[in-house]
Scaffold this motif. Structure first.
Motif, short mmCIF file in Angstrom:
data_model
loop_
_atom_site.label_atom_id
_atom_site.label_comp_id
_atom_site.label_asym_id
_atom_site.label_seq_id
_atom_site.Cartn_x
_atom_site.Cartn_y
_atom_site.Cartn_z
N THR A 138 40.96 -5.51 78.14
CA THR A 138 42.29 -5.59 77.53
C THR A 138 42.52 -4.33 76.69
O THR A 138 41.60 -3.82 76.07
N VAL A 139 43.76 -3.82 76.73
CA VAL A 139 44.11 -2.57 76.05
C VAL A 139 44.96 -2.89 74.83
O VAL A 139 45.90 -3.67 74.92
N LEU A 140 44.61 -2.30 73.68
CA LEU A 140 45.35 -2.53 72.45
C LEU A 140 45.77 -1.16 71.89
O LEU A 140 44.96 -0.46 71.29
N VAL A 141 47.03 -0.80 72.11
CA VAL A 141 47.49 0.52 71.66
C VAL A 141 48.06 0.39 70.25
O VAL A 141 48.76 -0.56 69.93
N SER A 142 47.73 1.37 69.41
CA SER A 142 48.21 1.27 68.04
C SER A 142 49.69 1.66 67.98
O SER A 142 50.13 2.61 68.62
N THR A 143 50.44 0.87 67.25
CA THR A 143 51.87 1.15 67.09
C THR A 143 52.18 1.63 65.67
O THR A 143 53.22 2.21 65.43
N ARG A 144 51.26 1.38 64.74
CA ARG A 144 51.43 1.87 63.36
C ARG A 144 50.07 2.02 62.72
O ARG A 144 49.22 1.13 62.85
N GLU A 145 49.86 3.14 62.03
CA GLU A 145 48.64 3.30 61.25
C GLU A 145 48.94 2.77 59.84
O GLU A 145 49.82 3.28 59.16
N LEU A 146 48.21 1.73 59.44
CA LEU A 146 48.50 1.10 58.14
C LEU A 146 47.56 1.60 57.05
O LEU A 146 47.90 1.58 55.88
N LYS A 147 46.36 2.03 57.45
CA LYS A 147 45.43 2.60 56.48
C LYS A 147 44.40 3.44 57.22
O LYS A 147 43.91 3.02 58.26
N ARG A 148 44.11 4.62 56.69
CA ARG A 148 42.99 5.40 57.22
C ARG A 148 42.39 6.11 56.02
O ARG A 148 42.93 7.09 55.53
N LEU B 102 48.26 -1.55 63.30
CA LEU B 102 49.03 -2.54 64.04
C LEU B 102 48.90 -2.18 65.51
O LEU B 102 49.05 -1.00 65.88
N ARG B 103 48.59 -3.18 66.36
CA ARG B 103 48.40 -2.90 67.78
C ARG B 103 49.23 -3.84 68.63
O ARG B 103 49.54 -4.96 68.20
N ASP B 104 49.59 -3.39 69.83
CA ASP B 104 50.52 -4.15 70.68
C ASP B 104 49.76 -5.23 71.46
O ASP B 104 49.54 -5.11 72.66
N HIS B 105 49.37 -6.29 70.77
CA HIS B 105 48.55 -7.33 71.37
C HIS B 105 48.89 -8.63 70.65
O HIS B 105 49.46 -8.60 69.55
N ASP B 106 48.53 -9.75 71.27
CA ASP B 106 48.69 -11.07 70.65
C ASP B 106 48.02 -11.05 69.26
O ASP B 106 48.61 -11.45 68.26
N TYR B 107 46.77 -10.58 69.20
CA TYR B 107 46.16 -10.26 67.90
C TYR B 107 46.66 -8.86 67.54
O TYR B 107 46.35 -7.89 68.22
N ASN B 108 47.44 -8.75 66.47
CA ASN B 108 48.18 -7.49 66.27
C ASN B 108 47.68 -6.65 65.10
O ASN B 108 47.94 -5.46 65.03
N LEU B 109 46.95 -7.24 64.15
CA LEU B 109 46.48 -6.48 63.00
C LEU B 109 44.96 -6.31 63.13
O LEU B 109 44.23 -7.30 63.20
N TRP B 110 44.49 -5.06 63.21
CA TRP B 110 43.07 -4.80 63.45
C TRP B 110 42.53 -3.85 62.41
O TRP B 110 43.08 -2.77 62.21
N PHE B 111 41.45 -4.25 61.75
CA PHE B 111 40.87 -3.36 60.74
C PHE B 111 39.35 -3.46 60.73
O PHE B 111 38.76 -4.45 61.15
N THR B 112 38.74 -2.36 60.24
CA THR B 112 37.28 -2.34 60.09
C THR B 112 36.94 -2.57 58.63
O THR B 112 37.67 -2.16 57.73
N LEU B 113 35.82 -3.26 58.42
CA LEU B 113 35.43 -3.67 57.08
C LEU B 113 33.92 -3.47 56.95
O LEU B 113 33.17 -3.85 57.86
N ALA B 114 33.48 -2.86 55.85
CA ALA B 114 32.04 -2.67 55.62
C ALA B 114 31.65 -3.33 54.30
O ALA B 114 32.47 -3.44 53.38
N ALA B 115 30.40 -3.77 54.22
CA ALA B 115 29.92 -4.42 53.00
C ALA B 115 28.41 -4.22 52.87
O ALA B 115 27.75 -3.73 53.80
N GLY B 116 27.87 -4.64 51.72
CA GLY B 116 26.46 -4.42 51.42
C GLY B 116 25.52 -5.24 52.27
O GLY B 116 24.39 -4.84 52.53
N ASN B 117 25.96 -6.43 52.70
CA ASN B 117 25.13 -7.26 53.57
C ASN B 117 26.02 -8.29 54.27
O ASN B 117 27.22 -8.38 53.98
N ASP B 118 25.42 -9.04 55.20
CA ASP B 118 26.22 -9.96 56.00
C ASP B 118 26.89 -11.04 55.16
O ASP B 118 28.04 -11.41 55.41
#
Lengths: 162, 164
Positions: A138-148, B102-118
């Motif tokens: 499945t392909v998920l293209v970014s439409t907005r950068e919210l944080k970098r 923001l990504r063009d998918h059913d799940y639309n908000l995607w972010f990476t998160l780091a922490a000290g442990n699980d």
């Protein structure tokens, strides 16, 4: 990493000054010698605390407008092989194996590709699929950068104020 | 100001600046030697690329795992379009979040998160979901198992023209 390393890394988050002797300028700010600044950066690189010491770009302003994340469903025994094939493509900037959620999310290999136009990126994705022999994705293209943000900066700041 | 026509020298410079920055008293001169430009011209061009917002900084990228953040995950959230800004601002306030798209998918908000442990990672995810008002069936928590590549490098020259 000690307090002097931390002070140096904090100072460097804004970037080296665009002057002919940037390490000398940083050294004067921090009360170090130029040789110490250069040696500390070298040590942080060789110890792997600094993964890379290079330019950070606004790739959109340079015309690289498309960021596509592709999630692939790869048979468990085949992940390393598929990942190594995909990682060899220069357009692929990130490649990670990730945990799945059975029944809800079965894609276990993630890559991010950057490119100038959507049709070019779509062609690259087709080439990846063919090279690795994986066609469930499945392909998920970014439409907005919210944080970098530079990863780890916040932590450095927290430690610095302690 | 976007995507002006960069000339070949700018493109060669952008390629060279993506290598590790020289650890020498006159780093710009070394870069100039690689691309065949005097130090003053390298600096002039890099300053212009910085003024234009293409070059953000020459700065170190820290390895999260080596500065106390060894656990990391990718979160996908299913957020109604009219709640995206509200959820994004909750997510972005979390210091362990480095990238959020923001990504063009059913799940639309995607972010990476780091922490000290699980355990800390799971607590942070739970807290974020609660504050953002996202229920667990609208959330994917996909911890990384193995990293095969992280090499953000953009190409500014056609294949076979490395500028060196």
């Amino acid at each position: 990493m000690n307090d002097r390393d931390r002070a140096l890394l904090l100072r460097l988050q804004d970037g080296v000054p665009l002057v002919s002797e940037p390490y000398q300028a940083i050294a004067e700010d921090l009360g170090m010698t130029e040789a110490e600044v250069i040696a500390r950066i070298g040590t942080l690189l060789s110890r792997g605390v600094v993964r890379r010491f290079a330019v950070r770009l606004d790739h959109r302003k340079a015309g690289i407008l498309v960021n596509a994340m592709v999630a692939w469903r790869v048979p468990p025994g085949n992940v390393a092989r598929a990942a190594e094939i995909m990682a060899r493509f220069p357009e692929v900037t990130h490649c990670y194996e990730r945990a799945v959620i059975p029944g809800r999310w079965e894609y276990n290999l993630f890559v991010v590709l950057h490119g100038r136009r959507r049709d070019e990126v779509d062609r690259d994705i087709a080439r990846l699929s063919q090279a690795a022999g994986i066609d469930d994705y499945t392909v998920l293209v970014s439409t907005r950068e919210l944080k970098r943000a530079p990863p780890g900066l916040a932590l450095l700041l927290q430690e610095a104020v302690r | 100001m976007t995507d002006r026509d960069l000339d070949t020298l700018d493109r060669q410079l952008l390629e060279a600046l993506q290598d590790d920055f020289p650890l020498a008293p006159r780093p710009w001169r070394e870069i100039g030697d690689r691309v065949g430009l005097p130090e003053t011209e390298v600096l002039r061009r890099v300053r212009r690329l910085a003024d234009e917002g293409i070059v953000l900084a020459i700065s170190p990228v820290l390895e999260s795992a080596r500065i106390g953040l060894p656990a990391s995950t990718l979160i996908g959230m299913r957020v109604p379009p009219d709640r995206v800004d509200e959820c994004a601002s909750v997510v972005n306030r979390e210091p362990g979040v480095s990238h959020n798209y923001l990504r063009d998918h059913d799940y639309n908000l995607w972010f990476t998160l780091a922490a000290g442990n699980d355990a800390a990672l799971r607590r942070t995810v739970g807290g974020l979901a609660a504050r953002a008002g996202v229920s667990s069936h609208d959330l994917l928590d996909l911890p990384s198992v193995r990293r095969f590549k992280i090499g953000v490098r953009f190409r500014f020259l056609p294949d076979g023209e490395e500028g060196t």
